[in-house]
Design a protein around this motif. Structure first.
Motif, mmCIF file in Angstrom:
data_model
loop_
_atom_site.group_PDB
_atom_site.id
_atom_site.type_symbol
_atom_site.label_atom_id
_atom_site.label_comp_id
_atom_site.label_asym_id
_atom_site.label_seq_id
_atom_site.Cartn_x
_atom_site.Cartn_y
_atom_site.Cartn_z
ATOM 1 N N CYS A 50 0.851 -1.186 0.148
ATOM 2 C CA CYS A 50 -0.057 -0.055 -0.099
ATOM 3 C C CYS A 50 0.875 1.191 0.117
ATOM 4 O O CYS A 50 2.046 1.356 0.603
ATOM 5 N N SER A 52 0.840 3.507 1.817
ATOM 6 C CA SER A 52 1.317 4.126 3.390
ATOM 7 C C SER A 52 2.484 3.244 3.882
ATOM 8 O O SER A 52 3.185 3.800 4.297
ATOM 9 N N TYR A 56 5.872 5.009 5.050
ATOM 10 C CA TYR A 56 6.521 4.808 6.350
ATOM 11 C C TYR A 56 8.037 4.233 5.928
ATOM 12 O O TYR A 56 8.860 4.720 6.726
ATOM 13 N N ILE A 62 3.788 8.871 9.222
ATOM 14 C CA ILE A 62 2.557 9.538 8.762
ATOM 15 C C ILE A 62 1.679 10.146 9.650
ATOM 16 O O ILE A 62 1.462 9.598 10.764
ATOM 17 N N PHE A 65 2.021 9.426 13.701
ATOM 18 C CA PHE A 65 2.436 7.958 13.604
ATOM 19 C C PHE A 65 3.656 7.692 13.087
ATOM 20 O O PHE A 65 4.189 7.790 12.144
ATOM 21 N N HIS A 75 -0.321 -4.769 5.377
ATOM 22 C CA HIS A 75 -1.508 -4.820 6.072
ATOM 23 C C HIS A 75 -2.891 -5.270 5.075
ATOM 24 O O HIS A 75 -3.926 -5.167 5.389
ATOM 25 N N PHE A 123 -3.885 -1.589 14.342
ATOM 26 C CA PHE A 123 -3.943 -1.607 12.851
ATOM 27 C C PHE A 123 -2.538 -1.927 12.529
ATOM 28 O O PHE A 123 -1.627 -1.267 12.662
ATOM 29 N N THR A 126 0.640 0.050 11.375
ATOM 30 C CA THR A 126 0.634 1.564 11.706
ATOM 31 C C THR A 126 1.202 1.546 13.029
ATOM 32 O O THR A 126 0.947 0.955 13.954
ATOM 33 N N GLU A 160 -8.723 -5.585 1.382
ATOM 34 C CA GLU A 160 -8.443 -4.434 2.025
ATOM 35 C C GLU A 160 -8.607 -3.038 1.664
ATOM 36 O O GLU A 160 -9.301 -2.240 1.894
ATOM 37 N N MET A 280 -5.933 11.768 1.516
ATOM 38 C CA MET A 280 -5.220 12.355 2.603
ATOM 39 C C MET A 280 -4.000 13.263 2.464
ATOM 40 O O MET A 280 -3.035 12.679 1.958
ATOM 41 N N PHE A 303 -12.780 7.314 6.989
ATOM 42 C CA PHE A 303 -11.445 6.690 7.599
ATOM 43 C C PHE A 303 -11.653 5.176 7.743
ATOM 44 O O PHE A 303 -12.398 4.714 8.179
ATOM 45 N N ARG A 304 -10.780 4.779 6.910
ATOM 46 C CA ARG A 304 -10.635 3.286 6.519
ATOM 47 C C ARG A 304 -12.012 2.812 6.170
ATOM 48 O O ARG A 304 -12.658 3.149 5.001
HETATM 49 O O1 572 Z 1 -5.432 0.509 4.100
HETATM 50 C C1 572 Z 1 -5.598 1.631 4.923
HETATM 51 C C2 572 Z 1 -4.844 2.614 4.749
HETATM 52 N N1 572 Z 1 -5.376 3.882 5.454
HETATM 53 C C3 572 Z 1 -4.604 4.879 4.989
HETATM 54 C C4 572 Z 1 -3.740 5.059 3.970
HETATM 55 C C5 572 Z 1 -3.437 3.801 3.291
HETATM 56 N N2 572 Z 1 -4.083 2.833 3.650
HETATM 57 N N3 572 Z 1 -5.076 6.079 5.674
HETATM 58 C C6 572 Z 1 -4.201 7.399 5.386
HETATM 59 C C7 572 Z 1 -3.481 7.776 6.555
HETATM 60 N N4 572 Z 1 -4.350 7.694 7.740
HETATM 61 S S1 572 Z 1 -4.038 8.472 9.064
HETATM 62 O O2 572 Z 1 -4.962 8.575 9.735
HETATM 63 N N5 572 Z 1 -2.934 7.561 9.970
HETATM 64 C C8 572 Z 1 -1.574 7.324 9.544
HETATM 65 C C9 572 Z 1 -3.378 6.434 10.868
HETATM 66 O O3 572 Z 1 -3.110 9.599 8.574
HETATM 67 C C10 572 Z 1 -5.115 6.504 7.858
HETATM 68 C C11 572 Z 1 -5.812 6.295 6.517
#
Ligand code: 572
Ligand code: NAD
Ligand code: ZN
Length: 362
Positions: A50, A52, A56, A62, A65, A75, A123, A126, A160, A280, A303-304
């Motif tokens: 992903c 994210s 990281y 991020i 976090f 994930h 999660f 994260t 996911e 985001m 949010f997710r």
């Molecule tokens: O698969 C879940 C996911 N969530 C993402 C990005 C990629 N994948 N998000 C963007 C970042 N946020 S957050 O709140 N965080 C790092 C917890 O900024 C979560 C949702």
């Protein structure tokens, strides 16, 4: 090698000692965590990378976090149950499952009402929570969802990101006949496209900067695509979208995080319609809020997801959603570094890591 719990090759992000943000990707053997009564040990099969995960790796964080301690990454995952804790009744060794990576840590008002994504959660990948890019991984049994025989591990892993699209479209109340604008043709824009089509949208236009990504949107069933030029004004893009669709979109799903795309989303959406913020970007974004207010364009956050796995499994098993074309590259777990570099360089759409040495195919 690879089939015994004695060897649990894992992909771990290490914060560098110097003050550089980028983490190191290290492949190391880690002990398999013994399952608590309500947990299961899984032999991992497929894990998607992903954006994210890459973020990281490259930035060490991020928002708030931050990767402080070594963290197993990954994930988007599916695997096979090898052992169950004593309280797990719905699964048995040999069951193939898709892993829902986030589960609530307490029974608060959100989890009680079913919106458990808004509760404090564990999660995967994260910080400080470990992910599941390894040969074996231990997870909460009730957040492992059994896959029917006709749904592959890779499809299971793709549930996911697909869940983000389903949750966004549910919150948007996408319905029969809707015109829809989707900003961004990355994995999240594409799963939003698949979800919106399955929920009855009549015509969908997808935008992106990249023509390759728009080609994939077309392949997945977008009625129209529109390539954004960086110097285009949001109000001009909104006009183009109206022309393309033959009317303003009832719903817009913003999947880029780019300020200009959020602005476009407001100008483009029909009065009384709805704009979903999935992407985001920066913490503070300048938007034409009064334009949205006076036209009653609702702006909703995403949010997710919650309660999406059973729906996604039914949609995949019945063939109403096909996520297979999202996978463009596969690498064995041992080549995770290369796989992350591929994703970082924007090659393809979804890169899959194959964790079982005896099952490296689709
Ligand atoms: O698969 C879940 C996911 N969530 C993402 C990005 C990629 N994948 N998000 C963007 C970042 N946020 S957050 O709140 N965080 C790092 C917890 O900024 C979560 C949702
Ligand atoms: P991605 O980077 O692969 O895709 C984003 C796409 O947007 C790219 O193809 C890029 O070319 C395109 N783009 C950039 N600027 C644009 C513009 N002005 N107009 C149109 N297209 C533009 O990312 P992804 O994995 O598809 O994720 C998309 C976003 O969703 C990210 O911001 C991610 O953090 C976010 N996300 C949010 C949630 C959530 O829970 N809200 C969950 C997962 C991902
Ligand atoms: Zn993700």
């Amino acid at each position: 090698m690879g089939n015994s719990e004695n060897e649990n090759l894992s992909v771990v992000l290490y914060k560098r000692r110097e003050e550089k943000p980028q983490c190191d990707i290290v492949l190391e053997n880690r002990p398999v965590r013994e399952p608590a009564g309500d947990e299961v040990v899984l032999k991992m099969n497929s894990v998607g990378i992903c954006g994210s995960d890459v973020h990281y790796w490259l930035n060490g964080r991020i928002g708030d976090f931050i990767v402080k301690e070594p963290m197993v990454i990954g994930h988007e995952a599916a695997g096979t149950v090898v052992r169950c804790g004593k309280d797990v009744k719905h699964l048995k060794p040999g069951d193939r499952v898709a892993i829902e990576p986030g589960y609530p840590l307490c029974s608060d008002e959100f989890s009680k009402s079913g919106r458990y994504n808004l509760s404090p959660v564990y999660f995967c990948a994260t910080p400080p929570d470990h992910g599941n890019l390894q040969r074996f991984y231990t997870h909460k049994g009730s957040f492992c969802h059994k896959l029917p025989d006709n749904v592959s591990f890779e499809e299971g892993a793709l549930i996911e990101p697909l869940s983000v699209g389903i949750h966004a479209c549910r919150r948007a109340q996408i319905g029969l006949g809707h015109r829809v604008l989707i900003c961004g043709a990355g994995p999240i824009g594409l799963v939003s496209l698949l979800s919106a089509k399955a929920m009855g949208a009549a015509s969908i236009v997808v935008t992106d900067l990249s023509s390759n990504r728009l080609d994939k949107a077309k392949e997945l069933g977008a009625n129209f695509t529109y390539q954004i030029k960086l110097d285009e004004k949001p109000q001009d893009v909104a006009k183009k979208i109206e022309e393309i669709l033959g009317g303003m979109p009832d719903r817009t799903i913003e999947c880029t995080g780019a300020e200009s795309a959020v602005q476009t989303g407001i100008y483009a959406t029909k009065s009384g319609g709805c704009l979903l913020l999935v992407g985001m970007g920066p913490q503070n974004v300048t938007v034409p809020l009064v334009n949205a207010a006076v036209r009653e364009v609702d702006i909703k956050g995403v949010f997710r997801y919650c309660n999406t796995w059973p729906t996604a499994i039914s949609m995949l098993a019945s063939g109403q959603i096909n996520v297979k074309p999202l996978v463009t590259h596969r690498f064995p777990l041992e080549k995770s570094q290369e796989a992350f570099e591929y994703t970082r360089d924007g090659k393809g759409i979804k890169v899959m890591l194959k964790c079982d040495p005896e099952d490296q195919g689709a």
